[in-house]
Write an enzyme that holds these catalytic residues in place. Structure first.
Site, PDB file in Angstrom:
ATOM      1  N   HIS A 195      -5.004  17.829  -0.803  1.00 25.62           N
ATOM      2  CA  HIS A 195      -5.344  17.317   0.536  1.00 25.62           C
ATOM      3  C   HIS A 195      -5.276  18.409   1.610  1.00 25.62           C
ATOM      4  O   HIS A 195      -5.555  18.148   2.775  1.00 25.62           O
ATOM      5  CB  HIS A 195      -4.429  16.155   0.929  1.00 25.62           C
ATOM      6  CG  HIS A 195      -4.601  14.946   0.061  1.00 25.62           C
ATOM      7  ND1 HIS A 195      -5.822  14.319  -0.076  1.00 25.62           N
ATOM      8  CD2 HIS A 195      -3.743  14.267  -0.733  1.00 25.62           C
ATOM      9  CE1 HIS A 195      -5.701  13.294  -0.920  1.00 25.62           C
ATOM     10  NE2 HIS A 195      -4.435  13.255  -1.336  1.00 25.62           N
ATOM     11  N   ASP A 218      -7.674  13.031  -9.629  1.00 28.35           N
ATOM     12  CA  ASP A 218      -6.600  12.346  -8.902  1.00 28.35           C
ATOM     13  C   ASP A 218      -7.169  11.050  -8.310  1.00 28.35           C
ATOM     14  O   ASP A 218      -8.346  10.968  -7.990  1.00 28.35           O
ATOM     15  CB  ASP A 218      -6.104  13.261  -7.776  1.00 28.35           C
ATOM     16  CG  ASP A 218      -4.841  12.747  -7.117  1.00 28.35           C
ATOM     17  OD1 ASP A 218      -3.769  13.283  -7.411  1.00 28.35           O
ATOM     18  OD2 ASP A 218      -4.934  11.812  -6.271  1.00 28.35           O
ATOM     19  N   HIS A 262      -6.626   9.765  -5.455  1.00 33.82           N
ATOM     20  CA  HIS A 262      -7.009   9.945  -4.054  1.00 33.82           C
ATOM     21  C   HIS A 262      -8.129  10.961  -3.969  1.00 33.82           C
ATOM     22  O   HIS A 262      -8.143  11.940  -4.712  1.00 33.82           O
ATOM     23  CB  HIS A 262      -5.816  10.435  -3.237  1.00 33.82           C
ATOM     24  CG  HIS A 262      -4.634   9.538  -3.301  1.00 33.82           C
ATOM     25  ND1 HIS A 262      -3.697   9.634  -4.289  1.00 33.82           N
ATOM     26  CD2 HIS A 262      -4.252   8.505  -2.500  1.00 33.82           C
ATOM     27  CE1 HIS A 262      -2.763   8.702  -4.110  1.00 33.82           C
ATOM     28  NE2 HIS A 262      -3.081   8.006  -3.030  1.00 33.82           N
ATOM     29  N   ASP A 285      -2.326   9.660 -10.776  1.00 37.56           N
ATOM     30  CA  ASP A 285      -1.995   8.410 -10.102  1.00 37.56           C
ATOM     31  C   ASP A 285      -3.034   7.319 -10.324  1.00 37.56           C
ATOM     32  O   ASP A 285      -2.975   6.278  -9.702  1.00 37.56           O
ATOM     33  CB  ASP A 285      -1.776   8.655  -8.605  1.00 37.56           C
ATOM     34  CG  ASP A 285      -2.718   9.693  -8.045  1.00 37.56           C
ATOM     35  OD1 ASP A 285      -3.642  10.117  -8.773  1.00 37.56           O
ATOM     36  OD2 ASP A 285      -2.542  10.082  -6.874  1.00 37.56           O
TER      37      ASP A 285
END
Lengths: 435, 556
Positions: free
Chosen positions: A111, A150, A152, A239
Site C-alpha cells: 500500500h 493479496d 486488498h 488474506d
C-alpha cells in the site's frame, strides 16, 4: 525429499517489532508459520535453503520513493530489513544461487505509494518496488511482472508502476467497493505512456478456490504469456483465506498452493494475511512446497471442509464476466486509439489518506507524454505533516529530452522557495538526492 | 584422577589426568570388528601402575552406535507415526516397519483429530506378528502436546523398549524426531549390551568410578541415563576433540580447530572462545536428527589418506587404504608424501620413497611433484571446507531486529591444531592459511583429554501457553497446568528449577550446575482485539565445557 526447483527462503519474522501490541501487524504474526515450517522439517528438504535478509540502504529506498521529509523519518530499522529481505530474495535468484525465492518478511509494503509521508495499510515503504528497482539497477532485466494476490488492492504498487510500461502489474483482490482501500476497478489500466500494463481483477466477496483459479487461468496466465516478462514476482498476500479476520473471501491453503504452481513466479514476497494461527502456517507451507515443486496435496487447515467452501454458482458466473471484461479492456489498450501529444504533460490530482498514521495528502502528478521513454515524472505534494514538496523522476531509460526536462524542473524548483523539500530520482545517472 | 577414552577411526586413545597433570596416556589401534577389545586394551595400558580405585570418574566416547547405524547393523524397529495434514508423513519412512496413524495436533498443541485406533491396533498387530520388540513412537507437534505419543506408548505394554519422540528433544522438527526416535530404538539393545560389558571390564580392572558417556554436544551423561537415550552417543568423537582443545589451550577469540587424524580431519569453530553449537542436530546416514551437537565437520583427509594419480592429477583421500608405507602399508599416503619432501622423518622413509616412485613410474610425474601436489591438494580441501563453514555460520538466519543489528560476524585468524600428524603439518597449515597456528602439548591425545574433562550437559525447551493454561518441558516429561497470569519471569525461574532438579536427580555435582538461558521469547496472543494470553518459550542449557576441578588441574 528433494526440491524439483531450488528455493531460497528469506525468513525474517521481526519478533521484536509491532505497529501496536493489539494491532494485527504484531510480533506474533509469523510465529506459527515458523513453528509449522520447522515442525514439517521444511528447511531440511534438499534444495530449500534459508537465508538472512540484507538491510536496504537509504539509496535503495530513494531509488523508488519520494520520502518526505526524508527516508529516516518514515522508516524504522524493521522496514529497512524487510525491504532488505526482498533484495536478498532477488539477488539469490538473479545470481542463480537458487531457482526461486520466497521473502517471508514483515512488515509488508504494497500500500506504500510513490510518495511517502507515513504508513498506510500497515505499509511504509513498498518492499516489492524497492526490490524491482534494485533488480533493474543491478541486473540487465527489462520486463517484470508483479502479480498481486493479496486480498486488498495493491494501490501502492499500482501507483508506483502506473506510468511504467516495462512493469506489468496485475492485482486480483476483493472488489474495492467492499474492502479497503477501495481502488482496483477494471478500468484502472495505467497512465498514458503505459496503458494496459496495469490490470485489475476485482473479485466478489466469498470467492473460493474455483474463482481464484479461474481468474488465473482466464486472465493472469494469458496476459503473462502475451507480455513475456523476464521475471515474475508474486506479491503473496494471504488474506484471501477463509479464516482471515479482516476480509470476506473463501480461499484455502490448497488453493494458494495450486495458484502458486500455475503462476510459477520466480520470486514471492509475503504481503498481508492476518489469520496468523488458522491460515498463515498452512498457506505459507503450501506456497513453499509449490514453489519448490513438491507434493502439496496433503496440506490443509485443521478445520478445512471443501463442502463449506464450494463456490456459489452465481459467483462463478459473475467472475466469468469479470474475466471477460478485463481481457476485453486489455486487448483494447493495444489499439492505437486516442493518444496525447508527445511533449505535453498529463496531469492527475490525487488525494491520499494514510489510515495507519492518520495523514492526509494532496498530490498533483504530472507525467511527460513520451513515445521514446517512460517520461519524466513530477509530483507536487503537500500533507498534514509536510509542507508543499516536490519529487522529480528521470526514468531508467530516459530519452535526452526527458533527461533535460528533468533538470530544467529541478533548476526551477531550486531557484524559487516554493517547495520545502525537493527530491530528484535520476535513474539514468543513478543519482538520488534530497534538497 | 579422571580417565578419558576416545575411540577414533584409526586409534583409540586413553588418558588419566590428575592434580599433577596428565599422568598416563596410551594409543592403541581401533579394532572395528570388536570395539570392546581395543577399549579394554586401552584401559589396561593406561591403568598400568595406577591404583584403579583412585579413578573418580570414567568418561568415554565411542563409535559403537555410529558404526551400527552407518553399517546398518540395527535392530528392526516398529515405527508408529501420527502425522496429520502437512507434508505427507510417508515421505519420512524409515526402517522396514513404518506405519502412519491418523490423528492431528496443531502448532498450539490443540488436539484437532483423535488418533485412529483401528489403524493403530492393526499396525501393532503386524509388528507383533513380525516379532518386533522395540518401537519408536512419534506424533507431529508432540512437543506441544504429547498425548498421542503417550497413548500409543500405553498400548505397547509388552515391548522391550519404546523410544518416545517428545522425550528426546524439545525442539520442533517432525522428520528429525522420527529419525531420532527410530535410531534410538534401533541401537538400544546393542548399546545396552555394550555398556554392560564396559562396566564389567572396569569392575574387573578394579575401577569403581561412575561412568559417563560423551555426547556430540561435548557434554557427558551418566551411563545409566544413556541407557534409554543411546542415540545421544552418536558422533561424539569430534566433540571430544573440541573439549580437549579447550582444555589444553586458553581460547578466548574467534578460532578454528583442526583435528587431523589418520582417516579424517575434523573442523570446529569458536566464537569468542566458545565452541559453536549446531542449531538443530546432527546428520547421520542421510537422515537429520535432533541429537544436539557442536558444529563440526568431518572431511576425508588425514595422515593415512591414500594418494591417487589419475590422468595427471594428484588427489588424496577420502579413502584410507591402511597405514602409510612408512609404517608397513601398501599404498602411499599423506604421511609418505611428508617423508618424501622431507618435512618429517617418520619410520621407514625409504619405503615412502619407494611407494611414491611406483606412482612416478605409472604417471610420469616426479615423486617430489606427486608428494608436493598431494599435500597441496589436501591443504586446499581443508582450507576450502573451513572457509565454507565460516561463510555458512555468518549467513545463518536471525529472527529479530536486535539479533540482526547486533549480528556477530565470525572472523577467525587462529587455528588450534591437534591430532596425530598435527605437529608435522603445522608449518604447511600456517603457509596455506596465513593465520596463527598453535599446536598444544599432548595434541596427539587431546580428544581423550577432552573426554576426560567434559562436564555433564543438558538442554531443555520450556513452552508455556497461558491461554490453554499449559506448561511443557517435553524432554523432561513435564506437562502441568499454569495460571492465566503466568509470565516470562515465572517461565525463566521454572526452567531453571526443572533443570536443577533434573541435574540433581542424575547425580551432577552442585558446582557443575551452571545454567545458561539461551533464548527467551514471549508473544502476546490476540483474538479480535483482546489479548487472550501469552505464548512463552525459554531455551536453556548447561553449557558444554570443562569440569571445574579439571580447570585447576590443567591450570586454565
Amino acid at each position: 525429499m528433494k526440491a524439483k526447483s531450488t528455493l531460497g527462503i528469506v525468513f525474517f519474522p521481526a519478533f521484536d517489532w509491532a505497529i501496536h501490541p493489539l494491532h494485527p501487524e504484531r510480533e506474533e504474526r509469523l510465529l506459527y508459520t515458523l513453528d509449522q515450517l520447522n515442525e514439517e522439517g521444511v528447511f531440511d528438504i534438499e534444495g530449500i535453503m534459508q537465508y538472512k535478509p540484507d538491510i536496504a540502504s537509504h539509496d535503495d529506498i530513494m531509488r523508488t520513493h519520494f520520502c518526505f521529509p526524508d527516508v529516516a523519518k518514515v522508516t524504522t530499522e524493521s522496514h529497512l530489513i524487510s525491504a532488505g529481505g526482498t533484495i536478498k530474495a532477488a539477488t539469490l535468484v538473479m545470481d542463480k544461487i537458487v531457482n526461486k525465492s520466497f521473502a517471508l518478511v514483515r512488515p509488508p509494503g504494497h500500500h506504500a505509494m510513490k510518495v511517502v509521508h507515513g504508513a498506510r495499510g500497515f505499509c511504509n515503504i513498498n518492499i516489492e518496488a524497492v526490490m524491482v528497482e534494485y533488480i533493474r539497477e543491478h541486473y540487465n532485466v527489462k520486463k517484470i511482472a508483479i502479480v498481486d494476490t493479496d486480498c486488498h488492492h495493491g494501490d501502492g504498487t499500482q501507483d508506483i508502476y502506473w506510468h511504467d510500461r516495462d512493469v506489468m502489474y496485475i492485482s486480483m483482490h476483493q472488489d474495492g467497493r467492499t474492502l479497503y482501500p477501495g481502488t482496483g476497478a477494471i478500468h484502472e489500466l495505467g497512465g498514458p505512456n503505459a496503458l494496459g500494463t496495469t490490470i485489475n481483477i476485482p473479485l466478489p466477496p466469498n470467492t473460493s478456490d474455483e474463482g481464484f483459479l479461474m481468474a488465473m487461468e482466464r486472465v493472469v496466465v494469458p496476459i503473462l504469456k502475451d507480455f513475456k516478462p523476464d521475471l515474475i514476482i508474486n506479491s503473496a498476500g494471504q488474506d484471501n483465506h477463509y479464516s482471515d479476520p479482516i476480509t470476506n473471501m473463501n480461499f484455502s491453503a490448497l488453493g494458494y498452493a495450486k495458484l502458486t504452481e500455475m503462476l510459477n513466479a520466480d520470486i514471492a514476497v509475503l504481503e498481508g494475511g492476518y489469520s496468523i494461527q488458522g491460515a498463515l502456517p498452512y498457506v505459507n507451507l503450501g506456497i513453499t512446497l509449490a514453489m519448490a515443486g513438491l507434493d502439496y496435496l496433503y496440506v490443509h487447515e485443521p478445520d478445512y471442509s471443501q463442502k463449506d467452501l464450494t463456490q456459489d454458482k452465481e459467483i462463478t458466473k459473475y467472475i466469468k464476466r469479470v474475466c471477460d471484461q478485463v481481457m476485453k479492456r486489455y486487448e483494447e489498450c493495444k489499439k492505437p486509439s486516442f493518444k496525447l501529444m508527445p511533449g505535453n504533460y498529463d496531469v492527475r490530482k490525487k488525494e491520499i489518506y494514510y489510515d495507519t498514521d492518520n495523514i492526509r495528502e494532496m498530490q498533483l502528478e504530472s507525467i511527460m507524454v513520451c513515445e521514446e521513454c517512460r517520461g519524466v515524472l513530477k509530483i507536487e505534494t503537500t500533507s498534514t505533516v509536510n509542507p508543499l514538496s516536490l519529487g522529480i523522476e528521470i526514468p531508467l531509460d530516459a530519452c535526452d529530452r526527458c533527461q533535460k526536462e528533468g533538470y530544467r524542473l529541478l533548476d526551477n524548483a531550486l531557484s524559487g522557495d516554493r517547495y520545502k523539500y525537493v527530491q530528484l530520482i535520476d535513474r539514468r545517472n543513478k543519482k538520488y538526492v534530497l534538497y | 584422577m579422571y580417565l578419558g577414552l576416545d575411540v577414533g577411526g584409526t586409534h583409540t586413545d586413553a588418558v588419566i589426568i590428575h592434580r599433577s597433570g596428565i599422568v598416563a596416556h596410551t594409543k592403541v589401534a581401533t579394532t572395528h570388528h570388536n570395539l570392546l577389545e581395543c577399549i579394554n586394551q586401552a584401559f589396561k595400558n593406561v591403568l598400568t601402575g595406577i591404583d584403579p580405585s583412585l579413578i573418580k570418574r570414567v568418561n568415554l566416547s565411542t563409535t559403537l552406535t555410529t558404526n551400527a547405524i552407518i553399517e546398518n547393523k540395527c535392530e528392526e524397529v516398529g515405527v508408529l507415526v501420527s502425522g496429520g495434514p502437512g507434508i505427507n508423513p510417508l515421505h519420512y519412512s524409515i526402517g522396514s516397519q513404518y506405519y502412519t496413524i491418523g490423528g492431528q495436533i496443531d502448532h498450539r498443541g490443540t488436539e484437532i483429530t483423535l488418533l485412529n485406533l483401528k489403524q493403530l491396533e492393526k499396525a501393532i498387530k503386524k509388528c507383533r506378528k513380525k516379532g518386533i520388540k522395540v518401537f519408536a513412537v512419534i506424533s507431529k507437534f508432540s512437543t506441544r502436546n504429547p498425548v498421542h505419543e503417550q497413548y500409543i506408548q500405553q498400548k505397547l505394554d509388552d515391548a522391550d523398549f519404546i523410544s518416545v519422540g517428545h522425550t528426546l528433544s524439545g525442539n520442533l522438527n517432525f522428520p528429525r524426531r522420527i529419525a531420532t526416535a527410530y535410531y534410538n530404538a534401533a541401537v538400544w539393545r546393542l548399546y545396552n549390551k555394550f555398556s554392560h560389558a564396559i562396566e564389567e571390564s572396569l569392575r574387573e580392572l578394579g575401577a569403581i568410578a561412575p561412568v559417563n558417556i560423551l555426547k556430540a554436544d561435548g557434554g557427558t551423561i551418566p551411563l545409566h541415563v544413556s541407557r534409554t537415550v543411546p542415540v545421544e552417543s552418536i558422533l561424539s568423537g569430534p566433540a571430544a576433540s573440541v573439549i580437549g582443545t579447550m582444555a589444553l589451550c586458553n581460547i578466548t577469540e574467534d578460532a578454528v580447530m583442526l583435528d587431523i587424524g589418520g582417516t579424517s580431519c575434523d573442523i570446529a569453530l569458536f566464537a569468542d572462545g566458545a565452541p559453536l553449537i549446531e542449531k538443530d542436530g546432527i546428520r547421520l546416514n542421510t537422515h537429520n536428527t535432533l541429537v544436539r551437537s557442536l558444529k563440526t565437520k568431518s572431511i576425508g583427509i588425514g595422515g593415512d589418506s591414500a594418494i591417487k594419480v589419475e590422468g595427471g592429477t594428484v588427489t588424496a583421500g577420502p579413502q584410507r587404504l591402511g597405514m602409510s608405507m612408512a609404517e608397513g602399508g601398501h599404498n602411499p599416503t599423506i604421511i609418505d608424501a611428508l617423508n618424501v619432501i622431507g618435512t618429517i622423518n617418520f619410520k621407514d622413509t625409504e619405503r615412502s620413497r619407494e611407494g611414491m616412485y611406483a606412482l612416478e613410474k605409472k604417471s610420469g610425474i616426479s615423486s617430489q611433484d606427486i608428494a608436493q601436489q598431494a599435500i597441496t591438494y589436501a591443504l586446499d580441501i581443508i582450507y576450502n571446507e573451513v572457509m565454507a563453514m565460516i561463510d555458512e555460520v555468518n549467513a545463518r538466519p536471525v529472527y529479530t531486529i536486535h539479533e540482526f543489528l547486533k549480528g556477530k560476524v565470525l572472523k577467525p585468524k587462529t587455528i588450534y591444531l591437534i591430532g596425530g600428524p598435527a605437529k608435522t603439518l603445522a608449518h604447511h597449515i600456517t603457509q596455506r592459511f596465513g593465520w596463527n597456528v598453535k599446536v598444544p602439548q599432548y595434541a596427539e591425545v587431546a580428544n581423550a583429554i577432552g573426554a576426560a574433562v567434559a562436564r555433564t550437559t543438558v538442554d531443555i525447551e520450556l513452552f508455556a501457553d497461558t491461554q490453554r493454561g499449559r506448561l511443557l518441558v517435553p524432554n523432561l516429561n513435564v506437562n502441568i497446568r499454569i495460571p492465566q497470569h503466568y509470565d516470562v519471569d515465572n517461565a525463566i525461574e521454572d526452567a531453571t528449577n526443572y533443570m536443577m532438579q533434573y541435574l540433581e536427580s542424575i547425580g551432577v555435582d552442585e558446582k557443575e550446575r551452571e545454567i545458561e538461558i539461551l533464548q527467551v521469547y514471549s508473544f502476546n496472543m490476540v483474538e479480535g482485539f483482546e489479548t487472550t494470553g501469552k505464548n512463552i518459550r525459554v531455551h536453556c542449557q548447561v553449557k558444554p565445557g570443562i569440569l571445574h576441578q579439571c580447570r585447576d588441574i590443567l591450570k586454565i
